[in-house]
Design a protein around this motif. Structure first.
Motif, PDB file in Angstrom:
ATOM      1  N   VAL A 102       0.869  -1.176   0.000  1.00  0.00           N
ATOM      2  CA  VAL A 102       0.000   0.000   0.000  1.00  0.00           C
ATOM      3  C   VAL A 102       0.906   1.225   0.000  1.00  0.00           C
ATOM      4  N   THR A 103       0.695   2.109  -0.965  1.00  0.00           N
ATOM      5  CA  THR A 103       1.483   3.331  -1.061  1.00  0.00           C
ATOM      6  C   THR A 103       0.584   4.518  -0.753  1.00  0.00           C
ATOM      7  N   PRO A 104       0.675   5.071   0.465  1.00  0.00           N
ATOM      8  CA  PRO A 104      -0.156   6.213   0.848  1.00  0.00           C
ATOM      9  C   PRO A 104       0.156   7.446  -0.004  1.00  0.00           C
ATOM     10  N   ASN A 105      -0.837   8.320  -0.155  1.00  0.00           N
ATOM     11  CA  ASN A 105      -0.637   9.553  -0.913  1.00  0.00           C
ATOM     12  C   ASN A 105       0.353  10.477  -0.214  1.00  0.00           C
ATOM     13  N   ALA A 106       0.319  10.529   1.112  1.00  0.00           N
ATOM     14  CA  ALA A 106       1.215  11.414   1.859  1.00  0.00           C
ATOM     15  C   ALA A 106       1.244  10.983   3.320  1.00  0.00           C
ATOM     16  N   GLY A 107       2.258  11.430   4.031  1.00  0.00           N
ATOM     17  CA  GLY A 107       2.276  11.242   5.473  1.00  0.00           C
ATOM     18  C   GLY A 107       3.147  10.122   5.981  1.00  0.00           C
ATOM     19  N   THR A 108       3.275   9.044   5.237  1.00  0.00           N
ATOM     20  CA  THR A 108       4.071   7.921   5.722  1.00  0.00           C
ATOM     21  C   THR A 108       4.581   7.102   4.540  1.00  0.00           C
ATOM     22  N   ASP A 109       5.449   6.151   4.851  1.00  0.00           N
ATOM     23  CA  ASP A 109       6.045   5.306   3.822  1.00  0.00           C
ATOM     24  C   ASP A 109       5.073   4.220   3.375  1.00  0.00           C
ATOM     25  N   ALA A 110       5.364   3.633   2.230  1.00  0.00           N
ATOM     26  CA  ALA A 110       4.609   2.475   1.764  1.00  0.00           C
ATOM     27  C   ALA A 110       4.754   1.350   2.785  1.00  0.00           C
ATOM     28  N   PHE A 111       3.724   0.503   2.863  1.00  0.00           N
ATOM     29  CA  PHE A 111       3.793  -0.618   3.794  1.00  0.00           C
ATOM     30  C   PHE A 111       3.165  -1.848   3.152  1.00  0.00           C
ATOM     31  N   ASP A 112       3.588  -3.014   3.624  1.00  0.00           N
ATOM     32  CA  ASP A 112       3.130  -4.278   3.066  1.00  0.00           C
ATOM     33  C   ASP A 112       2.036  -4.887   3.918  1.00  0.00           C
ATOM     34  N   ILE A 113       1.133  -5.590   3.254  1.00  0.00           N
ATOM     35  CA  ILE A 113       0.047  -6.328   3.898  1.00  0.00           C
ATOM     36  C   ILE A 113       0.108  -7.751   3.361  1.00  0.00           C
ATOM     37  N   THR A 114      -0.065  -8.727   4.241  1.00  0.00           N
ATOM     38  CA  THR A 114      -0.139 -10.114   3.804  1.00  0.00           C
ATOM     39  C   THR A 114      -1.598 -10.548   3.807  1.00  0.00           C
ATOM     40  N   LEU A 115      -2.052 -11.060   2.670  1.00  0.00           N
ATOM     41  CA  LEU A 115      -3.400 -11.604   2.546  1.00  0.00           C
ATOM     42  C   LEU A 115      -3.310 -13.114   2.718  1.00  0.00           C
ATOM     43  N   ASP A 116      -3.957 -13.634   3.736  1.00  0.00           N
ATOM     44  CA  ASP A 116      -3.942 -15.070   4.016  1.00  0.00           C
ATOM     45  C   ASP A 116      -5.263 -15.661   3.539  1.00  0.00           C
ATOM     46  N   PHE A 117      -5.205 -16.441   2.469  1.00  0.00           N
ATOM     47  CA  PHE A 117      -6.400 -17.034   1.874  1.00  0.00           C
ATOM     48  C   PHE A 117      -6.657 -18.456   2.363  1.00  0.00           C
ATOM     49  N   SER A 118      -5.948 -18.913   3.390  1.00  0.00           N
ATOM     50  CA  SER A 118      -6.054 -20.308   3.808  1.00  0.00           C
ATOM     51  C   SER A 118      -7.436 -20.678   4.341  1.00  0.00           C
ATOM     52  N   ASN A 119      -8.194 -19.718   4.868  1.00  0.00           N
ATOM     53  CA  ASN A 119      -9.537 -20.019   5.369  1.00  0.00           C
ATOM     54  C   ASN A 119     -10.640 -19.667   4.383  1.00  0.00           C
ATOM     55  N   LEU A 120     -10.257 -19.255   3.183  1.00  0.00           N
ATOM     56  CA  LEU A 120     -11.232 -18.938   2.148  1.00  0.00           C
ATOM     57  C   LEU A 120     -11.783 -20.236   1.575  1.00  0.00           C
ATOM     58  N   THR A 121     -13.075 -20.305   1.347  1.00  0.00           N
ATOM     59  CA  THR A 121     -13.674 -21.488   0.737  1.00  0.00           C
ATOM     60  C   THR A 121     -14.555 -21.043  -0.417  1.00  0.00           C
ATOM     61  N   GLN A 122     -14.836 -21.977  -1.291  1.00  0.00           N
ATOM     62  CA  GLN A 122     -15.685 -21.719  -2.447  1.00  0.00           C
ATOM     63  C   GLN A 122     -16.890 -22.644  -2.361  1.00  0.00           C
ATOM     64  N   PHE A 123     -18.073 -22.052  -2.366  1.00  0.00           N
ATOM     65  CA  PHE A 123     -19.306 -22.831  -2.349  1.00  0.00           C
ATOM     66  C   PHE A 123     -20.210 -22.348  -3.472  1.00  0.00           C
ATOM     67  N   LYS A 124     -21.090 -23.186  -3.916  1.00  0.00           N
ATOM     68  CA  LYS A 124     -22.090 -22.790  -4.909  1.00  0.00           C
ATOM     69  C   LYS A 124     -23.239 -22.141  -4.152  1.00  0.00           C
ATOM     70  N   ALA A 125     -23.076 -20.875  -3.827  1.00  0.00           N
ATOM     71  CA  ALA A 125     -24.070 -20.112  -3.074  1.00  0.00           C
ATOM     72  C   ALA A 125     -23.723 -18.636  -3.207  1.00  0.00           C
ATOM     73  N   ASP A 126     -24.560 -17.779  -2.636  1.00  0.00           N
ATOM     74  CA  ASP A 126     -24.222 -16.365  -2.605  1.00  0.00           C
ATOM     75  C   ASP A 126     -22.894 -16.202  -1.897  1.00  0.00           C
ATOM     76  N   GLY A 127     -22.066 -15.304  -2.398  1.00  0.00           N
ATOM     77  CA  GLY A 127     -20.728 -15.166  -1.866  1.00  0.00           C
ATOM     78  C   GLY A 127     -20.595 -14.071  -0.832  1.00  0.00           C
ATOM     79  N   SER A 128     -19.648 -14.279   0.047  1.00  0.00           N
ATOM     80  CA  SER A 128     -19.258 -13.244   0.989  1.00  0.00           C
ATOM     81  C   SER A 128     -17.825 -13.509   1.415  1.00  0.00           C
ATOM     82  N   VAL A 129     -17.084 -12.436   1.579  1.00  0.00           N
ATOM     83  CA  VAL A 129     -15.705 -12.519   2.044  1.00  0.00           C
ATOM     84  C   VAL A 129     -15.548 -11.430   3.089  1.00  0.00           C
ATOM     85  N   LYS A 130     -14.840 -11.727   4.163  1.00  0.00           N
ATOM     86  CA  LYS A 130     -14.684 -10.757   5.241  1.00  0.00           C
ATOM     87  C   LYS A 130     -13.280 -10.878   5.819  1.00  0.00           C
ATOM     88  N   ALA A 131     -12.640  -9.729   6.026  1.00  0.00           N
ATOM     89  CA  ALA A 131     -11.338  -9.719   6.698  1.00  0.00           C
ATOM     90  C   ALA A 131     -11.579 -10.017   8.171  1.00  0.00           C
TER      91      ALA A 131
END
Length: 175
Positions: free
Chosen positions: A130-159
């Motif tokens: 993530v590179t902010p417009n101003a104020g601080t340095d860029a920083f990294d985020i790790t996205l962990d998809f290990s608990n993500l599942t796929q079902f044949k239904a309406d979808g939802s994803v939540k951090a």
């Protein structure tokens, strides 16, 4: 050039998931993670069915700037013209964090590309910067998809695990 508009108007299954991240000063940024169903096929090794989803992440202000640029282009407007939408961000100048998640026939993730550099032992995670417009340095985020599942239904994803907070207030102080 109009990749966002094509994704948002496509008949492919698309899920937009906004979430808030914080820099080291407590400033918040909304990042939208978009999942687009990419292909259904069979695993070349096991012969079992798999599904792949393309994902990309953009800060909301960048996302809106790209949509504004596409609108202005369709209307023949320059960013400084009356009636033009701003900010106007040319998508050719942006490279979103992006990758592919592969699910097995049971709906469990089996592969995430690209691999995480920050968590190399977790093969179902990836990193974005993530590179902010101003104020601080860029920083990294790790996205962990290990608990993500796929079902044949309406979808939802939540951090579910956000490591950071917005600024707070000092209520009292005693010596």
């Amino acid at each position: 050039m109009d990749f966002l508009r094509k994704v948002e108007k496509s008949e492919a299954e698309v899920f937009n998931v906004p979430y808030t991240v914080y820099d080291k000063l407590g400033n918040d940024y909304t990042i939208t993670l978009t999942f687009v169903k990419n292909e259904i096929g069979t695993d070349s090794v096991t012969g079992k069915p798999i599904t792949q989803w393309f994902w990309y992440a953009l800060p909301d202000d960048t996302r809106q700037g790209i949509l504004n640029h596409e609108y202005n282009q369709e209307k023949g407007l320059n960013p400084t013209d009356p009636g033009a939408k701003v900010p106007d961000i040319d998508p050719a100048t942006i490279t979103p964090a992006q990758g592919i998640i592969t699910f097995d026939e049971a709906g469990k993730p089996i592969d995430v590309e690209p691999d995480s550099v920050l968590l190399p032992d977790n093969k179902l995670s990836t990193d974005i910067t993530v590179t902010p417009n101003a104020g601080t340095d860029a920083f990294d985020i790790t996205l962990d998809f290990s608990n993500l599942t796929q079902f044949k239904a309406d979808g939802s994803v939540k951090a579910t695990d956000v490591n950071g907070y917005g600024p707070g207030k000092l209520v009292t102080f005693n010596i």
